[in-house]
Design a protein around this motif. Structure first.
Motif, PDB file in Angstrom:
ATOM      1  N   THR A  35       0.838  -1.200   0.000  1.00 51.64           N
ATOM      2  CA  THR A  35       0.000   0.000   0.000  1.00 51.64           C
ATOM      3  C   THR A  35       0.870   1.247   0.000  1.00 51.64           C
ATOM      4  OG1 THR A  35      -1.720  -1.185   1.203  1.00 51.64           O
ATOM      5  CG2 THR A  35      -1.820   1.218   1.236  1.00 51.64           C
ATOM      6  N   GLU A  36       1.896   1.257   0.845  1.00 47.51           N
ATOM      7  CA  GLU A  36       2.803   2.408   0.896  1.00 47.51           C
ATOM      8  C   GLU A  36       3.547   2.578  -0.421  1.00 47.51           C
ATOM      9  OE1 GLU A  36       6.589   4.102   3.473  1.00 47.51           O
ATOM     10  OE2 GLU A  36       5.580   2.273   4.122  1.00 47.51           O
ATOM     11  N   ASN A  37       3.981   1.462  -1.014  1.00 48.95           N
ATOM     12  CA  ASN A  37       4.686   1.529  -2.295  1.00 48.95           C
ATOM     13  C   ASN A  37       3.789   2.103  -3.389  1.00 48.95           C
ATOM     14  OD1 ASN A  37       6.929   0.451  -1.085  1.00 48.95           O
ATOM     15  ND2 ASN A  37       6.708  -1.575  -1.993  1.00 48.95           N
ATOM     16  N   ASN A  38       2.515   1.701  -3.405  1.00 46.07           N
ATOM     17  CA  ASN A  38       1.593   2.233  -4.414  1.00 46.07           C
ATOM     18  C   ASN A  38       1.401   3.736  -4.249  1.00 46.07           C
ATOM     19  OD1 ASN A  38       1.210  -0.249  -5.661  1.00 46.07           O
ATOM     20  ND2 ASN A  38      -0.532  -0.771  -4.374  1.00 46.07           N
ATOM     21  N   MET A  39       1.311   4.202  -3.010  1.00 42.67           N
ATOM     22  CA  MET A  39       1.186   5.642  -2.777  1.00 42.67           C
ATOM     23  C   MET A  39       2.446   6.370  -3.248  1.00 42.67           C
ATOM     24  SD  MET A  39      -0.812   5.634   0.928  1.00 42.67           S
ATOM     25  CE  MET A  39       0.351   6.766   1.569  1.00 42.67           C
ATOM     26  N   LEU A  40       3.606   5.792  -2.998  1.00 44.91           N
ATOM     27  CA  LEU A  40       4.857   6.420  -3.428  1.00 44.91           C
ATOM     28  C   LEU A  40       4.996   6.401  -4.943  1.00 44.91           C
ATOM     29  CD1 LEU A  40       7.289   5.032  -0.699  1.00 44.91           C
ATOM     30  CD2 LEU A  40       6.403   7.361  -0.913  1.00 44.91           C
ATOM     31  N   ILE A  41       4.507   5.357  -5.591  1.00 41.90           N
ATOM     32  CA  ILE A  41       4.539   5.304  -7.052  1.00 41.90           C
ATOM     33  C   ILE A  41       3.679   6.417  -7.638  1.00 41.90           C
ATOM     34  CG2 ILE A  41       3.730   3.946  -9.030  1.00 41.90           C
ATOM     35  CD1 ILE A  41       4.746   1.449  -7.529  1.00 41.90           C
ATOM     36  N   LEU A  42       2.492   6.621  -7.066  1.00 37.95           N
ATOM     37  CA  LEU A  42       1.625   7.708  -7.546  1.00 37.95           C
ATOM     38  C   LEU A  42       2.289   9.063  -7.355  1.00 37.95           C
ATOM     39  CD1 LEU A  42      -1.855   6.493  -6.247  1.00 37.95           C
ATOM     40  CD2 LEU A  42      -0.999   6.486  -8.601  1.00 37.95           C
ATOM     41  N   ARG A  43       2.932   9.266  -6.197  1.00 39.07           N
ATOM     42  CA  ARG A  43       3.619  10.532  -5.940  1.00 39.07           C
ATOM     43  C   ARG A  43       4.767  10.723  -6.922  1.00 39.07           C
ATOM     44  NH1 ARG A  43       7.562  11.368  -1.081  1.00 39.07           N
ATOM     45  NH2 ARG A  43       8.763  10.256  -2.613  1.00 39.07           N
ATOM     46  N   ASN A  44       5.534   9.659  -7.175  1.00 39.20           N
ATOM     47  CA  ASN A  44       6.654   9.755  -8.106  1.00 39.20           C
ATOM     48  C   ASN A  44       6.180  10.051  -9.527  1.00 39.20           C
ATOM     49  OD1 ASN A  44       8.479   9.290  -6.082  1.00 39.20           O
ATOM     50  ND2 ASN A  44       8.794   7.129  -6.590  1.00 39.20           N
ATOM     51  N   ASN A  45       5.064   9.449  -9.924  1.00 33.42           N
ATOM     52  CA  ASN A  45       4.522   9.731 -11.254  1.00 33.42           C
ATOM     53  C   ASN A  45       4.103  11.194 -11.379  1.00 33.42           C
ATOM     54  OD1 ASN A  45       4.928   7.087 -12.027  1.00 33.42           O
ATOM     55  ND2 ASN A  45       2.833   6.453 -11.624  1.00 33.42           N
ATOM     56  N   ALA A  46       3.492  11.731 -10.325  1.00 33.47           N
ATOM     57  CA  ALA A  46       3.091  13.144 -10.359  1.00 33.47           C
ATOM     58  C   ALA A  46       4.311  14.049 -10.424  1.00 33.47           C
ATOM     59  CB  ALA A  46       2.244  13.477  -9.128  1.00 33.47           C
ATOM     60  N   LEU A  47       5.340  13.723  -9.654  1.00 33.23           N
ATOM     61  CA  LEU A  47       6.564  14.529  -9.694  1.00 33.23           C
ATOM     62  C   LEU A  47       7.259  14.425 -11.048  1.00 33.23           C
ATOM     63  CD1 LEU A  47       8.013  13.814  -6.140  1.00 33.23           C
ATOM     64  CD2 LEU A  47       7.017  15.953  -6.975  1.00 33.23           C
ATOM     65  N   SER A  48       7.255  13.237 -11.639  1.00 31.54           N
ATOM     66  CA  SER A  48       7.858  13.070 -12.968  1.00 31.54           C
ATOM     67  C   SER A  48       7.124  13.893 -14.016  1.00 31.54           C
ATOM     68  CB  SER A  48       7.853  11.597 -13.372  1.00 31.54           C
ATOM     69  OG  SER A  48       8.673  10.845 -12.532  1.00 31.54           O
TER      70      SER A  48
END
Length: 94
Positions: A41-54
Protein backbone atom coordinates in the motif's frame (compact mmCIF):
# COMPACT_ATOMS: atom_id res chain seq x y z
CA UNK A 1 -3.47 -50.01 23.57
CA UNK A 2 -4.53 -47.00 25.63
CA UNK A 3 -0.91 -45.95 26.21
CA UNK A 4 -0.10 -46.22 22.52
CA UNK A 5 -2.97 -43.84 21.71
CA UNK A 6 -1.84 -41.38 24.37
CA UNK A 7 1.77 -41.58 23.18
CA UNK A 8 0.84 -41.02 19.52
CA UNK A 9 -1.45 -38.11 20.46
CA UNK A 10 1.41 -36.49 22.39
CA UNK A 11 3.74 -36.98 19.43
CA UNK A 12 1.27 -35.39 17.04
CA UNK A 13 0.66 -32.45 19.38
CA UNK A 14 4.40 -32.01 19.89
CA UNK A 15 5.05 -31.91 16.17
CA UNK A 16 2.24 -29.38 15.67
CA UNK A 17 3.68 -27.01 18.27
CA UNK A 18 6.44 -25.88 15.92
CA UNK A 19 3.96 -25.38 13.11
CA UNK A 20 1.71 -23.09 15.14
CA UNK A 21 3.84 -21.37 17.79
CA UNK A 22 7.54 -21.54 16.92
CA UNK A 23 9.51 -19.01 14.89
CA UNK A 24 8.66 -19.38 11.21
CA UNK A 25 5.25 -20.93 11.93
CA UNK A 26 1.76 -19.83 11.00
CA UNK A 27 1.78 -16.90 13.41
CA UNK A 28 4.90 -15.41 11.80
CA UNK A 29 3.50 -16.06 8.34
CA UNK A 30 0.29 -14.13 9.12
CA UNK A 31 2.29 -11.24 10.61
CA UNK A 32 4.55 -11.11 7.57
CA UNK A 33 1.56 -11.17 5.20
CA UNK A 34 0.12 -8.15 7.02
CA UNK A 35 3.46 -6.34 6.81
CA UNK A 36 3.71 -7.12 3.07
CA UNK A 37 0.19 -5.75 2.50
CA UNK A 38 1.03 -2.55 4.38
CA UNK A 39 4.30 -2.16 2.44
CA UNK A 40 2.52 -2.71 -0.89
CA UNK A 41 0.00 0.00 0.00
CA UNK A 42 2.80 2.41 0.90
CA UNK A 43 4.69 1.53 -2.30
CA UNK A 44 1.59 2.23 -4.41
CA UNK A 45 1.19 5.64 -2.78
CA UNK A 46 4.86 6.42 -3.43
CA UNK A 47 4.54 5.30 -7.05
CA UNK A 48 1.63 7.71 -7.55
CA UNK A 49 3.62 10.53 -5.94
CA UNK A 50 6.65 9.75 -8.11
CA UNK A 51 4.52 9.73 -11.25
CA UNK A 52 3.09 13.14 -10.36
CA UNK A 53 6.56 14.53 -9.69
CA UNK A 54 7.86 13.07 -12.97
CA UNK A 55 5.02 14.71 -14.87
CA UNK A 56 5.77 18.04 -13.20
CA UNK A 57 9.48 17.76 -14.03
CA UNK A 58 8.60 16.92 -17.64
CA UNK A 59 6.29 19.96 -17.84
CA UNK A 60 8.96 22.22 -16.38
CA UNK A 61 11.62 20.88 -18.74
CA UNK A 62 9.55 21.06 -21.92
CA UNK A 63 7.39 24.13 -21.67
CA UNK A 64 7.14 27.58 -20.21
CA UNK A 65 3.45 27.25 -19.34
CA UNK A 66 4.17 25.30 -16.16
CA UNK A 67 6.83 27.79 -15.07
CA UNK A 68 4.45 30.70 -15.72
CA UNK A 69 1.68 28.97 -13.77
CA UNK A 70 3.94 28.42 -10.76
CA UNK A 71 5.11 32.03 -10.93
CA UNK A 72 1.50 33.26 -11.06
CA UNK A 73 0.33 31.18 -8.12
CA UNK A 74 3.35 31.46 -5.83
CA UNK A 75 4.79 34.85 -6.74
CA UNK A 76 1.80 36.80 -8.09
CA UNK A 77 3.40 37.11 -11.55
CA UNK A 78 1.50 39.18 -14.14
CA UNK A 79 2.55 39.17 -17.78
CA UNK A 80 2.83 42.30 -19.92
CA UNK A 81 -0.52 43.31 -21.36
CA UNK A 82 -2.54 41.56 -18.68
CA UNK A 83 -4.82 43.35 -16.26
CA UNK A 84 -4.92 42.25 -12.64
CA UNK A 85 -8.23 42.42 -10.80
CA UNK A 86 -8.47 41.94 -7.07
CA UNK A 87 -11.83 40.95 -5.67
CA UNK A 88 -12.52 42.31 -2.20
CA UNK A 89 -15.20 40.89 0.06
CA UNK A 90 -17.29 43.92 1.11
CA UNK A 91 -18.52 42.19 4.27
CA UNK A 92 -15.01 41.73 5.59
CA UNK A 93 -13.74 45.16 4.61
CA UNK A 94 -10.55 43.85 3.02
Amino acid sequence: MKWVTVFLTCCILGSQYHLWFAKGGWHDMWRLENEVTAQETENNMLILRNNALSAEVKDLAEGKDAIAEIARVDLGYIQDGEIYYRMVDARRGN
